[in-house]
Design a protein around this motif. Structure first.
Motif, mmCIF file in Angstrom:
data_model
loop_
_atom_site.group_PDB
_atom_site.id
_atom_site.type_symbol
_atom_site.label_atom_id
_atom_site.label_comp_id
_atom_site.label_asym_id
_atom_site.label_seq_id
_atom_site.Cartn_x
_atom_site.Cartn_y
_atom_site.Cartn_z
ATOM 1 N N GLU A 23 28.857 19.631 0.728
ATOM 2 C CA GLU A 23 28.470 20.828 -0.040
ATOM 3 C C GLU A 23 27.307 21.543 0.645
ATOM 4 N N HIS A 35 35.437 15.946 2.492
ATOM 5 C CA HIS A 35 35.342 17.340 2.956
ATOM 6 C C HIS A 35 34.050 17.616 3.728
ATOM 7 N N SER A 64 44.384 19.597 6.656
ATOM 8 C CA SER A 64 45.371 20.508 6.053
ATOM 9 C C SER A 64 46.510 20.762 7.027
ATOM 10 N N LEU A 79 38.966 23.097 0.173
ATOM 11 C CA LEU A 79 39.400 23.251 -1.226
ATOM 12 C C LEU A 79 40.392 22.165 -1.623
ATOM 13 N N GLN A 80 41.358 21.890 -0.744
ATOM 14 C CA GLN A 80 42.357 20.856 -1.048
ATOM 15 C C GLN A 80 41.681 19.507 -1.235
ATOM 16 N N ASN A 81 40.702 19.178 -0.377
ATOM 17 C CA ASN A 81 39.975 17.905 -0.498
ATOM 18 C C ASN A 81 39.215 17.834 -1.830
ATOM 19 N N LYS A 82 38.567 18.933 -2.191
ATOM 20 C CA LYS A 82 37.777 18.948 -3.432
ATOM 21 C C LYS A 82 38.659 18.771 -4.661
ATOM 22 N N ARG A 83 39.896 19.329 -4.568
ATOM 23 C CA ARG A 83 40.787 19.291 -5.741
ATOM 24 C C ARG A 83 41.806 18.162 -5.665
ATOM 25 N N SER A 84 41.717 17.330 -4.599
ATOM 26 C CA SER A 84 42.725 16.274 -4.352
ATOM 27 C C SER A 84 44.131 16.869 -4.357
ATOM 28 N N GLU A 85 44.284 17.991 -3.659
ATOM 29 C CA GLU A 85 45.598 18.644 -3.563
ATOM 30 C C GLU A 85 46.097 18.575 -2.124
ATOM 31 N N TRP A 91 48.604 21.108 0.086
ATOM 32 C CA TRP A 91 49.452 22.305 0.084
ATOM 33 C C TRP A 91 50.489 22.199 1.199
#
Ligand code: NAD
Length: 426
Positions: free
Chosen positions: A144, A180, A192, A364-370, A372
């Motif tokens: 962060e 992240h 990603s 963003l994907q790491n923060k949201r455990s997503e 894409w």
């Protein structure tokens, strides 16, 4: 930004200063904001020891410059190269701030690197250098706070070592929450899809927009590339999908030319078996640097290092468009000559922003455990690049100025607004 009168040699950072002052004067940037943006926030220099394979200890110097974080965490690549110094890293960090601001992503600007020649090190030495540098930086980076990524001579493997070292030094219960801390990781380690090609993809999206504006057909168009690493190689492979013809390529080992076209995928296969280098490629003839620059083509894509298009080399170019895959490939004298010759130019902070944009998607994907899929990544990247391209084009028209200055005006306007809204503590 103030130019230092006592210096004789023009540095890369001097170029940033000139570009900044031109845009700030044109748009009438608030003088207080101008003072803030003219300085870097933090400049970290670390000297650290590493045990080499033969048991001897070598000292290395690493840098991390954090230019500005008004828009979000510091963000920018790490470079391993003998020419890395504080001036170069300062310039690269500042360009990262402009890039984040221009493309509307919530990141500030940083850059780092280690001054050494990776060609002279083994893989295990590279790993120890990377891990010890990460340890030396300590809490000066963080998911962060400041998020490194690949740049010249660094790659997904190096990001994986940084990630592993960083999380290993965190308290056990916090380790999983720190993936992240770097972007451009291998996909299996939290990277990603689409990050490997992102910078090259972004370059090609900007070229597509330019071609649309000009009514120019990319099918059959000719181009030359300087640099056949991550950026240059992906640009060439993606231009192939448009039916464009690669006439000449240069990397650190030399340059090659084929008037009938060079197949980028075939050249990549060759380079992979040749320590990553293109010299000796049998399906093209060797040429020198000057001939590469003089090769008549529709598009030239510099994708290697800074200060390649200068007062000396700009007159040699014979193209319609220069699309800057590299950071800072054109110095202000080179810019003036290209402008005079009537060549179009897509400036670095727009042209190569695809890398940091997809780094933002990875973060963003790491923060949201997503996770894409590639279509989603490419679609979102395309939208961001086209939006930024249109803002630059419209601003160039509004101010009757060149595209680099227009890109700066867009970026500086966003930063000016944020500083005015927030004010200065206390
Ligand atoms: P890389 O290390 O993968 O490739 C660099 C290439 O440049 C290699 O082919 C190398 O042989 C060549 N090169 C080095 N010195 C040269 C010289 N003197 N003449 C000709 N070629 C030379 O690096 P990269 O990641 O492709 O970065 C290239 C440029 O793109 C840099 O300016 C970098 O800052 C910029 N950039 C990279 C990214 C990214 O995501 N990797 C993002 C934005 C901008």
């Amino acid at each position: 930004m103030t130019e230092e009168p006592s210096k004789t040699k023009t540095t890369v950072y001097d170029n940033v200063v000139k570009q900044f002052n031109k845009a700030a004067d044109l748009m009438g940037l608030d003088p207080d904001v101008r003072k803030i943006l003219a300085r870097t926030n933090n400049e970290i220099v670390v000297n650290f020891p590493v045990k080499m394979d033969d048991g001897r200890i070598e000292m290395f110097t690493g840098y991390r410059v954090q230019h500005n974080n008004a828009l979000g965490p510091y963000k920018g690549g790490l470079r391993y190269h003998p020419a890395v110094d504080i001036d170069e890293v300062r310039a690269l960090a500042t360009w990262m701030t402009w890039k984040g601001a221009l493309t509307n992503i919530p990141f500030g600007g940083a850059k780092g690197g280690i001054q050494f020649d990776p060609c002279e090190c083994t893989c295990s030495e590279m790993e120890r250098i990377t891990r010890r540098f990460t340890f030396a930086l300590g809490c000066n980076i963080g998911p962060e706070y400041d998020i490194p990524a690949p740049d010249v001579n660094t790659n997904a493997q190096i990001m994986a070592w940084i990630l592993d070292t960083y999380v290993s030094t965190q308290p056990p219960h916090e380790r999983q929450a720190n993936v992240h801390v770097v972007t451009g990781k291998p996909v299996e380690s939290g990277g990603s899809l689409g990050r490997d090609k992102a910078t090259g993809q972004g370059v090609v999206y900007t070229i597509e927009e330019w071609a649309k504006d000009k009514g120019f057909d990319l099918n059959g168009a000719t181009y030359t590339v300087q640099g056949f690493g991550n950026v240059g190689c992906w640009v060439a492979r993606l231009m192939k999908q448009h039916g464009s013809k690669l006439l000449a390529v240069e990397d650190a080992s030399g340059a090659v030319f084929n008037p009938d076209g060079i197949d980028p995928d075939d050249l990549l296969d060759y380079a992979r078996k040749n320590k990553g280098l293109i010299s000796g490629y049998p399906k093209a003839e060797p040429i020198n640097h000057r001939v590469l620059l003089e090769t008549k083509a529709d598009i030239f894509i510099p994708a290697a290092l800074e200060n390649q298009i200068t007062a000396k080399t700009a007159p040699l170019l014979n193209v319609k468009l220069v699309a800057e895959g590299a950071n800072g490939p054109t110095d202000p004298d080179g810019d003036a000559i290209l402008h005079k010759k009537g060549f179009d130019l897509i400036p670095d902070i727009l042209c190569n922003a695809g890398g940091v944009i997809v780094s933002y998607f990875e973060w963003l994907q790491n923060k949201r455990s997503e996770f894409w899929d590639l279509k989603e990544v490419d679609g979102k990247l395309h939208k961001k690049i086209v939006d930024a391209y249109e803002r630059v084009r419209n601003t160039a028209r509004k101010f009757s100025t060149d595209w680099r200055t227009a890109a700066y005006v867009v970026a500086l306007s966003r930063l000016e607004t944020v500083y005015k809204e927030r004010g200065i503590f206390p």
